[in-house]
Design a protein around this motif. Sequence first.
Motif, mmCIF file in Angstrom:
data_model
loop_
_atom_site.group_PDB
_atom_site.id
_atom_site.type_symbol
_atom_site.label_atom_id
_atom_site.label_comp_id
_atom_site.label_asym_id
_atom_site.label_seq_id
_atom_site.Cartn_x
_atom_site.Cartn_y
_atom_site.Cartn_z
ATOM 1 N N GLY A 37 0.814 -1.209 0.000
ATOM 2 C CA GLY A 37 0.000 0.000 0.000
ATOM 3 C C GLY A 37 0.846 1.257 0.000
ATOM 4 O O GLY A 37 0.576 2.208 -0.746
ATOM 5 N N LEU A 38 1.890 1.288 0.836
ATOM 6 C CA LEU A 38 2.791 2.439 0.879
ATOM 7 C C LEU A 38 3.475 2.633 -0.465
ATOM 8 O O LEU A 38 3.549 3.754 -0.994
ATOM 9 C CB LEU A 38 3.840 2.229 1.982
ATOM 10 N N GLN A 39 3.956 1.543 -1.016
ATOM 11 C CA GLN A 39 4.658 1.619 -2.297
ATOM 12 C C GLN A 39 3.735 2.128 -3.399
ATOM 13 O O GLN A 39 4.111 3.001 -4.192
ATOM 14 C CB GLN A 39 5.202 0.233 -2.667
ATOM 15 N N SER A 40 2.523 1.591 -3.462
ATOM 16 C CA SER A 40 1.595 2.000 -4.503
ATOM 17 C C SER A 40 1.178 3.454 -4.350
ATOM 18 O O SER A 40 0.983 4.167 -5.340
ATOM 19 C CB SER A 40 0.356 1.105 -4.500
ATOM 20 N N SER A 41 1.044 3.918 -3.102
ATOM 21 C CA SER A 41 0.685 5.321 -2.869
ATOM 22 C C SER A 41 1.720 6.258 -3.471
ATOM 23 O O SER A 41 1.388 7.174 -4.228
ATOM 24 C CB SER A 41 0.546 5.595 -1.375
ATOM 25 N N ILE A 42 2.976 6.032 -3.132
ATOM 26 C CA ILE A 42 4.033 6.932 -3.604
ATOM 27 C C ILE A 42 4.304 6.722 -5.088
ATOM 28 O O ILE A 42 4.539 7.682 -5.838
ATOM 29 C CB ILE A 42 5.305 6.739 -2.770
ATOM 30 N N ALA A 43 4.238 5.469 -5.545
ATOM 31 C CA ALA A 43 4.506 5.181 -6.956
ATOM 32 C C ALA A 43 3.462 5.808 -7.870
ATOM 33 O O ALA A 43 3.732 6.036 -9.054
ATOM 34 C CB ALA A 43 4.565 3.673 -7.190
#
Length: 543
Positions: A438-444
């Motif tokens: 989730g964190l990765q997808s948010s920033i990506a």
Amino acid sequence: MCGEVTQSSPLHTGQPLPSRVETPPITTTEISDLEDLSRDLRGDPEARTAFLATFTAEEERAIMRKVDMRFCLLIGFMFMIKNIDFSNIGIIKTMQAGQHSNILKELGFSSNAYNWVATIQGIPYVIFELPSNLLIKYMGPHAWESRIFLTWGIVTACCGAVRTSKQLLALRFLVGMFEAGMFPGVITTLSYWYRTDEVGRPMTWYFVISNFATIVGSLICYGASFMNGMQGLSGWRWAFILEGVATVLFAGLIFFILPDFPKSKRSSRWLTPREQQFLEARLPPNAPATADPSWDSKEAWIAFTSPATWAFLFDQTLMNLGNYALSWYLPTIIAGLGFAKLPNSLLLNIPPAAAGIGAIFICLLVTSRAWFQRPVLCIITVLGTIICFILFFTVKSRGGLYAACVLSQFFMASYYVPYWSWRTSIMSGSTGASFAIGLQSSIAQLGSTVGPQIFQSKWAYNRYRNSFIIGFAITLGALASNLWTWWLTRDIEKRVVEVRRNTLKGRKEGRAYQESEVVVVRQTQQEVILAGSIFCIRASSDN
């Protein structure tokens, strides 16, 4: 803070991995006990090994075929519909170009202002991807994903009724807000069902079918262009309405078909208790499990503080920036080549998408046979993308530019299959997996927000040479990031390749499992999660 993990496996003694592990016969009573779905065999290595030894290679294939049938086609169509939503925004811009019914003229958009239609949709991704993904364990994938499709489909259809540019921008923000969590939710859900060395199989279906988005989206816009004026609506309005209605209907299929977790009650409809236990027992001990709590602060903190989490995050963010920028502008490039007039020029978007589909199948072959490590394949595709950006700001001929369009999709589309297979090797626990992805997808998702802004009309004077140079620089950064991530996970990748090769060898001999596979995967998972966090690992072979 420093912890210690000791292992006496062949990995640390330098002994060769055993070709077969002899396990004592298991009684009917013991098998019945192991089928108890409340029991987590991953914490009992001896019972786990004995239970897995009761399965043949053919049984394993039959069970995984059931799982594949539930996931592969469905998640592929889910991602295809999501990509249609994004790609059609760029294609719709070219519909009825020069006519009053063109979306730019009808709503009063300038070329630069229209870029915000894509950018504003990406902003809520950054805000809502993480909280949405954290809810998937609590709500269940089938309920949460169907809610996502239902709400974004309704708003997409409403885009066909807007009268001003501000109304369209407001609705596209809502589309992004309701759509947030769809992609990371699928990745997280797959980690409950597949091992890291085999997740490339469903991911291939995911990306192959999704690459039909440009083809299907082009055909939708092509058909909608002939509906221009029907019921007093412009063609671009019909494109939004058709897309939105299809998304709403698809939400119903997701609700009834998409599985939750291996030991969920829904899974008992198509799996026996023994098969449900098998699917969870075959995963590494730290993999997400049905019985895990919906939130674990320690898992979230370990995922947040791991350098590997941030390395993978930079990989995806940088590739998304280049990919979204080019995908956004590609229909305009192709339409401007002058090979065909509208609406026939819309069909020229199909060959690049077809090239991407072919490249994904090549990636599946390489990863499934473990010919070399997954980071190698990722780096090859990044290098190919860099070459394509160079072609865009150096080649001047129409044929050369169209060839660059085809090649760019060949390399960009194929990157994500080995990448996500590689990425799943470091997820730990339900909360850890949901938080990290989730964190990765948010920033990506900054890629979808910032990417379209790279093509500014002020750079049109030199055929957007400046924009392509920026894309080249971003992708060069992605190359450096991928090399860093490979260095962080180099030992893990060696062992995952070894596991995959041992698995293939065992299946040829009719065996579903051998102890070396269990040990290697378990140790691999532990090392990746802990190596880059607040823990220190010291392996010992004298225990």
